[in-house]
Design a protein around this motif. Structure first.
Motif, PDB file in Angstrom:
ATOM      1  N   MET A  28       0.844  -1.169   0.000  1.00  0.00           N
ATOM      2  CA  MET A  28       0.000   0.000   0.000  1.00  0.00           C
ATOM      3  C   MET A  28       0.898   1.245   0.000  1.00  0.00           C
ATOM      4  N   ARG A  29       0.553   2.179  -0.856  1.00  0.00           N
ATOM      5  CA  ARG A  29       1.331   3.412  -0.975  1.00  0.00           C
ATOM      6  C   ARG A  29       1.028   4.345   0.194  1.00  0.00           C
ATOM      7  N   ILE A  30       2.055   4.954   0.730  1.00  0.00           N
ATOM      8  CA  ILE A  30       1.925   5.963   1.766  1.00  0.00           C
ATOM      9  C   ILE A  30       2.157   7.321   1.096  1.00  0.00           C
ATOM     10  N   PHE A  31       1.185   8.213   1.211  1.00  0.00           N
ATOM     11  CA  PHE A  31       1.306   9.532   0.602  1.00  0.00           C
ATOM     12  C   PHE A  31       2.074  10.469   1.523  1.00  0.00           C
ATOM     13  N   SER A  32       2.643  11.520   0.942  1.00  0.00           N
ATOM     14  CA  SER A  32       3.517  12.413   1.702  1.00  0.00           C
ATOM     15  C   SER A  32       2.808  13.053   2.889  1.00  0.00           C
ATOM     16  N   PHE A  33       1.538  13.390   2.756  1.00  0.00           N
ATOM     17  CA  PHE A  33       0.850  14.036   3.871  1.00  0.00           C
ATOM     18  C   PHE A  33       0.717  13.115   5.077  1.00  0.00           C
ATOM     19  N   GLU A  34       0.677  11.806   4.829  1.00  0.00           N
ATOM     20  CA  GLU A  34       0.544  10.855   5.930  1.00  0.00           C
ATOM     21  C   GLU A  34       1.788  10.822   6.813  1.00  0.00           C
ATOM     22  N   LYS A  35       2.892  11.311   6.277  1.00  0.00           N
ATOM     23  CA  LYS A  35       4.141  11.355   7.031  1.00  0.00           C
ATOM     24  C   LYS A  35       4.275  12.640   7.858  1.00  0.00           C
ATOM     25  N   LEU A  36       3.438  13.615   7.579  1.00  0.00           N
ATOM     26  CA  LEU A  36       3.504  14.886   8.295  1.00  0.00           C
ATOM     27  C   LEU A  36       2.980  14.718   9.723  1.00  0.00           C
ATOM     28  N   ILE A  37       3.787  15.089  10.688  1.00  0.00           N
ATOM     29  CA  ILE A  37       3.345  15.010  12.078  1.00  0.00           C
ATOM     30  C   ILE A  37       2.154  15.953  12.291  1.00  0.00           C
TER      31      ILE A  37
END
Length: 122
Positions: free
Chosen positions: A1-10
């Motif tokens: 499953m792809r993780i999008f960049s916003f999901e990494k933002l604290i």
């Protein structure tokens, strides 16, 4: 499953937690507030996370920063609503302090993100 960049933002992760808290607390509000403060606070809390996600998909840093500004503004709107809910006694002091602390944390993270974005504008 792809993780999008916003999901990494604290900032996004914490705003998601804030939205879940708001949904849980507003379930306890009077039924006659369902289409008033309950709805407004829920939409506002979702807007914070949504704008951070949408901004992450923009190409220019200027656009990304604009969506961070909107997310920050939504968090201030939510804070105003929390203060009003305390005035109306929909939230007790401990609940309002907890929510206010979460909003402050999210605001600080969004502010840091925004400053990073505007420092990269050419």
């Amino acid at each position: 499953m792809r993780i999008f960049s916003f999901e990494k933002l604290i900032a996004w992760q914490k705003s998601r937690e804030l939205a879940m808290l708001i949904f849980a607390e507003t379930k306890k509000f009077p039924k006659d507030e369902l289409f008033g403060l309950t709805s407004q606070m829920r939409r506002c809390s979702v807007s914070i996370a949504s704008n951070l996600a949408e901004g992450s998909g923009r190409n220019s840093m200027k656009d990304k920063a604009r969506f961070s500004e909107i997310a920050y503004s939504s968090s201030l709107e939510l804070l105003n609503q929390v203060i009003l809910c305390r005035d109306f006694e929909y939230l007790d002091e401990n609940q309002s302090i907890l929510i206010r602390e979460k909003i402050t944390e999210v605001n600080m993270l969004i502010d840091g993100l925004y400053k990073s974005q505007i420092s990269n504008i050419e």
